[in-house]
Design an enzyme around this catalytic site. Structure first.
Site, mmCIF file in Angstrom:
data_model
loop_
_atom_site.group_PDB
_atom_site.id
_atom_site.type_symbol
_atom_site.label_atom_id
_atom_site.label_comp_id
_atom_site.label_asym_id
_atom_site.label_seq_id
_atom_site.Cartn_x
_atom_site.Cartn_y
_atom_site.Cartn_z
ATOM 1 N N TYR A 141 1.271 4.429 1.874
ATOM 2 C CA TYR A 141 0.728 4.079 3.197
ATOM 3 C C TYR A 141 0.641 5.264 4.199
ATOM 4 O O TYR A 141 -0.247 5.292 5.005
ATOM 5 C CB TYR A 141 0.918 2.620 3.643
ATOM 6 C CG TYR A 141 0.335 1.525 3.247
ATOM 7 C CD1 TYR A 141 0.354 1.432 1.622
ATOM 8 C CD2 TYR A 141 -0.261 0.588 4.149
ATOM 9 C CE1 TYR A 141 -0.269 0.100 1.069
ATOM 10 C CE2 TYR A 141 -0.780 -0.444 3.535
ATOM 11 C CZ TYR A 141 -0.880 -0.713 2.183
ATOM 12 O OH TYR A 141 -1.541 -1.744 1.581
ATOM 13 N N LYS A 191 8.452 0.926 -10.222
ATOM 14 C CA LYS A 191 7.952 1.506 -11.346
ATOM 15 C C LYS A 191 8.852 2.425 -11.839
ATOM 16 O O LYS A 191 8.259 3.689 -11.962
ATOM 17 C CB LYS A 191 6.369 1.960 -10.828
ATOM 18 C CG LYS A 191 5.381 2.133 -11.915
ATOM 19 C CD LYS A 191 4.970 0.960 -12.918
ATOM 20 C CE LYS A 191 4.215 1.613 -14.355
ATOM 21 N NZ LYS A 191 3.742 0.388 -14.961
ATOM 22 N N ASP A 223 4.145 -4.141 -12.881
ATOM 23 C CA ASP A 223 3.198 -4.843 -13.724
ATOM 24 C C ASP A 223 3.683 -6.084 -14.411
ATOM 25 O O ASP A 223 2.915 -7.118 -14.245
ATOM 26 C CB ASP A 223 2.843 -3.788 -14.933
ATOM 27 C CG ASP A 223 3.717 -3.180 -15.437
ATOM 28 O OD1 ASP A 223 4.982 -3.079 -15.014
ATOM 29 O OD2 ASP A 223 3.412 -2.402 -16.558
ATOM 30 N N ASP A 247 2.219 -5.299 -0.799
ATOM 31 C CA ASP A 247 0.605 -5.771 -0.363
ATOM 32 C C ASP A 247 0.115 -6.533 -1.341
ATOM 33 O O ASP A 247 -0.422 -7.660 -1.437
ATOM 34 C CB ASP A 247 -0.032 -4.622 -0.036
ATOM 35 C CG ASP A 247 -1.453 -4.784 0.430
ATOM 36 O OD1 ASP A 247 -1.745 -6.024 1.307
ATOM 37 O OD2 ASP A 247 -2.393 -4.441 -0.022
ATOM 38 N N ASP A 251 -0.226 -11.201 -2.115
ATOM 39 C CA ASP A 251 -1.577 -11.649 -1.950
ATOM 40 C C ASP A 251 -1.601 -12.665 -3.344
ATOM 41 O O ASP A 251 -2.225 -13.838 -3.252
ATOM 42 C CB ASP A 251 -2.819 -10.800 -2.087
ATOM 43 C CG ASP A 251 -3.488 -10.602 -0.903
ATOM 44 O OD1 ASP A 251 -2.811 -10.649 0.018
ATOM 45 O OD2 ASP A 251 -4.728 -10.352 -0.782
HETATM 46 C C1 LIG Z 1 -5.289 -4.327 6.402
HETATM 47 C C2 LIG Z 1 -4.327 -3.635 5.591
HETATM 48 C C3 LIG Z 1 -4.046 -2.545 6.397
HETATM 49 C C4 LIG Z 1 -3.100 -4.574 5.431
HETATM 50 C C5 LIG Z 1 -2.062 -3.877 4.382
HETATM 51 O O1 LIG Z 1 -2.447 -3.156 3.547
HETATM 52 O O2 LIG Z 1 -0.919 -3.942 4.834
HETATM 53 C C6 LIG Z 1 -3.335 -6.137 4.708
HETATM 54 O O3 LIG Z 1 -3.723 -6.039 3.637
HETATM 55 C C7 LIG Z 1 -1.893 -6.793 5.014
HETATM 56 O O4 LIG Z 1 -1.704 -7.365 3.761
HETATM 57 O O5 LIG Z 1 -1.308 -6.983 6.012
HETATM 58 MG MG LIG Z 2 -2.570 -7.134 2.050
#
Ligand SMILES: CC(C)[C@H](C(=O)O)[C@@H](O)C(=O)O
Ligand SMILES: [Mg+2]
Ligand SMILES: NC(=O)c1ccc[n+]([C@@H]2O[C@H](COP(=O)([O-])OP(=O)(O)OC[C@H]3O[C@@H](n4cnc5c(N)ncnc54)[C@H](O)[C@@H]3O)[C@@H](O)[C@H]2O)c1
Length: 359
Positions: A141, A191, A223, A247, A251
């Site tokens: 990032y 990885k 993975d 990240d 999710d």
């Molecule tokens: C919006 C984006 C920059 C952020 C990230 O990738 O960290 C989001 O996806 C998160 O998970 O906080």
């Molecule tokens: Mg995110």
């Protein structure tokens, strides 16, 4: 001491869910919590006013706050801004970097009432309680060089995936300590079969392990980790990983709990100052409709009380209030299931406040 809390609603559903957090903060004040709440602009809404996603005024307020509560940033309205540094997401990344918020805690905990809202069979997720520890201020990032440029007559895009030993060590320590307080299992995700940066990551985790003899350290390629999260998620206790893998995996883990609208997060720096936000984004597809789930945001208030303000009892009161609302069968659309009552954002806020008052 009066704690300063900075509330940054942001964009899309951000203001809708932040409004519920603001009401909850007021209820906490009435219950004796000594806080002062200020608001600020970040993301696209800040860009519209100041031409910057992170105005100097917001950053100054953030620096002196004990804790920051952020809704979400971004949306299609700003996706065409050519100068990447002006995009809403840069406001969020700028806050993380400027405040040194390297330790991102993303708990994926299933409320038993929501077992049927999970996309996995209830027996796979019953009792699920994973803590993802994501490095937040380094990795791909932020690595340099980065950019898009013309090479040999065509455009190339490039980023740099880089971690120093000290960056790996400090997030490793956060994760080992977290594992000590929980189920004493730590899985480091990398990885290392392909990327040198994560060969170093694995080495540093191994080097730290003897200092935490009560924690069982394991390693997994990312993975496989993605696959294991949906195959048998309860094998995990604490997971530690870099910025981008964290990240993505968080999710995926969110959905195990019924909805991404349920997942709060804490981002901490070395001095315990923190920013608290739901893991989800600004959800432009449902913004302005009063249907967003405000629970991740309200649970982020609980995390703030626990990690930055040292108010564990009040944090537990919020979490219990959320549990009791779910017991009552109240659901926003994202966690709706048969036989339950579907309600909107404001009504969910009302219900949590009422339950909080009764705790
Ligand atoms: C919006 C984006 C920059 C952020 C990230 O990738 O960290 C989001 O996806 C998160 O998970 O906080
Ligand atoms: Mg995110
Ligand atoms: N921390 C942040 O501020 C943050 C995090 C992720 C994405 N984003 C930004 O948000 C924008 C949209 O990104 P995206 O669509 O990939 O991810 P998203 O998390 O905003 O939405 C993904 C899906 O989840 C749903 N969803 C998210 N939060 C919800 C909630 N509280 N209640 C009910 N449903 C919810 C959305 O409606 C959508 O269908 C982008 O501009 C992105 O950069 C910001």
């Amino acid at each position: 001491m009066t704690h300063k809390v900075l509330l940054l609603p942001g964009d899309g559903i951000g203001p809708e869910i932040a409004a519920q957090a603001a009401r909850l903060l007021k209820a906490c004040q009435e219950a004796g919590l000594d806080i002062e709440v200020e608001e600020g602009l970040v993301g696209g809404s800040a860009y519209d006013v100041h031409g910057e996603p992170l105005p100097a005024e917001t950053l100054e307020k953030a620096k002196v706050a004990s804790a920051i509560l952020l809704g979400a940033v971004g949306g299609p309205k700003w996706d065409k801004i050519e100068d990447l540094s002006k995009r809403p997401e840069k406001g969020l990344l700028g806050l993380r970097k400027n405040l040194g918020l390297f330790g991102n805690l993303r708990p994926a905990m299933l409320y038993p009432q929501l077992a049927s809202a999970s996309s996995l069979r209830p027996e796979l997720v019953a009792g699920l309680d994973i803590m993802i520890v994501r490095e937040l201020t380094g990795g791909i990032y932020f690595g340099q060089p980065r950019g898009i440029e013309v090479r040999n007559g065509e455009r190339v895009g490039f980023n740099t995936y880089i971690y120093s030993e000290s960056e790996i060590e400090r997030i490793g320590r956060v994760a080992f300590e977290m594992a000590q307080k929980r189920g004493k299992k730590l899985c480091s995700v990398d990885k290392a079969n392909v990327l040198e940066v994560t060969i170093l990551w694995r080495e540093v985790m191994e080097r730290l392990a003897p200092e935490y003899p009560d924690v069982e350290l394991s390693h997994m390629y990312v993975d496989n980790a993605a696959m294991q999260l949906v195959r048998a998620p309860k094998q995990f206790d604490v997971v530690v990983t870099g910025n981008m893998f964290g990240d993505i995996l968080s999710d995926a883990a969110a959905m195990l709990t019924g909805s991404i609208g349920m997942l709060p997060s804490a981002s901490l720096n070395e001095s315990g100052q923190g920013m608290y936000e739901p893991c989800h984004g600004s959800a432009p597809d449902i913004a302005g409709q009063n249907v967003a789930n405000p629970l991740a945001m309200m649970l982020s208030v609980a995390m703030m009380l626990r990690y930055s303000l040292n108010e564990n009892a009040m944090a537990e009161r919020i979490e219990a209030a959320v549990g009791s609302v779910l017991d009552d069968g109240l659901r926003t659309a994202d966690i709706a299931s048969e036989g339950m009552q579907s309600i909107g954002t404001d009504a969910m806020g009302d219900a949590v406040l009422a339950a909080f008052a009764k705790q």
